[in-house]
Design a protein around this motif. Sequence first.
Motif, short mmCIF file in Angstrom:
data_model
loop_
_atom_site.label_atom_id
_atom_site.label_comp_id
_atom_site.label_asym_id
_atom_site.label_seq_id
_atom_site.Cartn_x
_atom_site.Cartn_y
_atom_site.Cartn_z
N GLN A 225 0.71 -1.33 0.06
CA GLN A 225 -0.09 0.05 -0.04
C GLN A 225 0.93 1.28 0.07
OE1 GLN A 225 -2.78 0.16 3.15
NE2 GLN A 225 -3.42 2.03 2.77
N LEU A 226 1.99 1.24 0.87
CA LEU A 226 2.90 2.43 0.84
C LEU A 226 3.36 2.65 -0.68
CD1 LEU A 226 4.31 4.41 2.56
CD2 LEU A 226 6.13 2.79 2.84
N VAL A 227 3.96 1.43 -1.09
CA VAL A 227 4.42 1.71 -2.28
C VAL A 227 3.68 2.33 -3.40
CG1 VAL A 227 5.59 0.45 -4.35
CG2 VAL A 227 6.30 -0.18 -2.15
N LYS A 228 2.38 2.00 -3.62
CA LYS A 228 1.36 2.32 -4.49
C LYS A 228 1.11 3.87 -4.14
CE LYS A 228 -1.05 -1.50 -4.16
NZ LYS A 228 -2.05 -2.33 -4.44
N GLU A 229 0.80 3.99 -2.83
CA GLU A 229 0.07 5.45 -2.44
C GLU A 229 1.26 6.45 -2.44
OE1 GLU A 229 -0.99 5.33 1.54
OE2 GLU A 229 -2.96 4.41 1.29
N LYS A 230 2.45 6.48 -2.17
CA LYS A 230 3.53 7.22 -2.22
C LYS A 230 4.39 7.02 -3.95
CE LYS A 230 3.37 8.54 1.69
NZ LYS A 230 2.99 9.77 2.26
N ASN A 231 3.78 6.32 -4.77
CA ASN A 231 4.57 6.15 -5.95
C ASN A 231 5.87 5.97 -5.96
OD1 ASN A 231 4.25 5.98 -8.86
ND2 ASN A 231 4.69 8.32 -8.83
N LEU A 232 6.18 4.89 -5.25
CA LEU A 232 7.72 4.56 -4.79
C LEU A 232 8.21 3.70 -6.11
CD1 LEU A 232 7.70 3.89 -1.03
CD2 LEU A 232 7.77 5.99 -2.19
N VAL A 234 10.51 1.13 -5.29
CA VAL A 234 10.75 -0.19 -4.88
C VAL A 234 10.54 -0.07 -3.28
CG1 VAL A 234 13.26 0.06 -4.46
CG2 VAL A 234 12.26 -2.29 -4.91
N GLY A 235 10.03 -1.40 -2.69
CA GLY A 235 9.92 -1.46 -1.43
C GLY A 235 10.77 -2.81 -0.74
N PHE A 236 10.98 -2.89 0.51
CA PHE A 236 11.75 -3.74 0.78
C PHE A 236 11.23 -4.19 2.35
CE2 PHE A 236 15.12 -2.00 -1.80
CZ PHE A 236 15.11 -2.93 -2.67
N ALA A 247 10.69 -8.16 -1.54
CA ALA A 247 10.70 -6.95 -2.16
C ALA A 247 9.43 -6.85 -2.76
CB ALA A 247 11.60 -6.95 -3.32
N VAL A 248 8.99 -5.49 -3.05
CA VAL A 248 7.72 -4.90 -3.78
C VAL A 248 8.26 -4.02 -5.13
CG1 VAL A 248 5.75 -3.71 -3.48
CG2 VAL A 248 6.30 -5.23 -1.60
N ASP A 249 7.61 -4.64 -6.10
CA ASP A 249 8.03 -3.72 -7.14
C ASP A 249 7.17 -2.49 -7.23
OD1 ASP A 249 5.56 -4.27 -8.54
OD2 ASP A 249 6.36 -5.78 -9.79
N GLU A 250 7.39 -1.64 -8.28
CA GLU A 250 6.97 -0.35 -8.55
C GLU A 250 5.34 -0.55 -8.73
OE1 GLU A 250 7.89 -1.99 -12.57
OE2 GLU A 250 8.67 -1.92 -10.53
N ASN A 251 4.73 -1.66 -8.87
CA ASN A 251 3.44 -1.66 -9.16
C ASN A 251 2.80 -2.37 -7.85
OD1 ASN A 251 3.47 -0.76 -11.84
ND2 ASN A 251 4.25 -2.90 -12.28
N GLY A 252 3.38 -2.50 -6.65
CA GLY A 252 2.89 -3.16 -5.68
C GLY A 252 3.02 -4.72 -5.56
N GLU A 356 16.43 -0.58 -15.07
CA GLU A 356 15.35 -1.12 -15.55
C GLU A 356 14.54 -1.22 -14.04
OE1 GLU A 356 13.86 -2.15 -18.18
OE2 GLU A 356 15.35 -3.09 -19.53
N SER A 357 13.03 -1.23 -14.26
CA SER A 357 12.10 -1.31 -12.93
C SER A 357 12.53 -2.70 -12.45
CB SER A 357 11.02 -0.91 -13.36
OG SER A 357 10.26 -1.88 -13.94
N LEU A 358 12.30 -3.05 -11.16
CA LEU A 358 12.37 -4.48 -10.72
C LEU A 358 11.15 -5.34 -11.02
CD1 LEU A 358 13.46 -6.40 -8.54
CD2 LEU A 358 11.82 -5.44 -6.85
N GLY A 359 9.92 -4.60 -11.69
CA GLY A 359 8.75 -5.33 -12.21
C GLY A 359 9.24 -5.79 -13.60
N LYS A 360 9.85 -5.11 -14.27
CA LYS A 360 10.39 -5.36 -15.71
C LYS A 360 11.44 -6.54 -15.43
CE LYS A 360 11.33 -5.01 -20.21
NZ LYS A 360 10.46 -5.55 -21.00
#
Length: 444
Positions: A225-232, A234-236, A247-252, A356-360
């Motif tokens: 939720q934090l990653v998506k709300e703050k448009n981060l 990446v998260g760990f 980890a959490v990628d840029e899309n949550g 590259e993004s973590l999601g990619k």
Amino acid sequence: MGKYFGTDGFRGEANTVLTAEHAFKIGRYLGWYYNQNSKGRIVIGKDTRRSSYMYEYALVAGITASGSDAFLLHVTTTPSVAYVVRTENFDCGIMVSASHNPYSDNGIKVLDGNGHKISAEVELAMEKYIDGEIDELPYAKMDKIGVAKDYAIGRNRYIGYLISLATRSYDGMKVGLDCSNGSTFNLAKNVFDALGAKTYAIGCDPDGTNINKNCGSTHIEALQQLVKEKNLDVGFAFDGDADRCIAVDENGNEIHGDYILYVCGKYLKQCGKLQGNTVVATVMSNMGLFKALDTEGIEYCKTSVGDKYVNEAMVANGYVLGGEQSGHVIFSKHATTGDGILTALMLMEVILETRESLGKLASGMRMYPQLLKNVRVADKKVIMENEQVKALDKQIAEELGERGRILLRESGTEPVIRVMVEAETDELCEKYVGKMVDLIETLI
């Protein structure tokens, strides 16, 4: 596994399974064992559980009573204990933690002078001493009694070491951290801030009873939720003693240990740094990881579950990357144990170097549906050796063929049998896990 020590130390409910007396006797044995030829030096860390102080003091009493000195890192991470042990000439390291378990549990992990899990022989000897099967050990007298010393400087050196590993500045990167109200609450943000990231940290308010409670690597919803709300970017998320990272990628989306092994394994191969062209995983890793590694031309070694076994395979063969789906990931060039903060730094290196993004980066791996259920039992071995269980296990394996698999195993830390099925659909997973769980429950 021994009577008390499982795959990750001696763990159980505080003062029910693991008592202060157990800790005192462990301290007594280790204090004596490492005090044979010269004064023993043992370093101790702990997590934020209320009971950790009790065990820390009991260990210190035992160690010093046997004549060795105890050095206190205070609240810190398991990997920091491993780092300090191997770099600062300690005989042994002890971490008081039950990792990802609830606060009511606690545990004692013992590391040798090289920062690896202590040998089974020493664990067995400690168990015999705890049970009175070894003669009472001599107490140190007069000036031979050990002392306890503050050693917070060791924790600070570990932080400096982590910062030194970064290959680039994190300036411009927005990073979320979930410290699980555990050992990283006063460490992780400092590392990422020092490297220039704009850091958003949660799970940094430990009260002794909220470690891992709806937070950390086993409950990543708040971080997503934090990653998506703050448009981060990446998260760990770390667990209680920070030897895990999810980890959490840029899309949550969740990026668990199997994805991390794929992303880092592929990157290390591209850089010519994947020793033996091999990644070490466990039998619990998803089939999707192995198929993705096949596609990249990367070999893999499967071990029993437990970072202890992953590490043993890595040491024996000189491999540099291994881990578990749970987020225990070992980068043997830099550490001897799983290290959550280090894992986050290694992922940041891949993100920044590849741009590259973590999601990619993780998109090249497809997870097979997987279902895991735990069945609490009185005697794990009786269930595992039951002929009906063996027959059903064989039947399910034959029906799944190459389209899936079933895995039964005893937990190394709890009185449970873990039933895991991977298959092409969630329905098949439910079907076969249900069959096995139903059978086991009739045998309890």
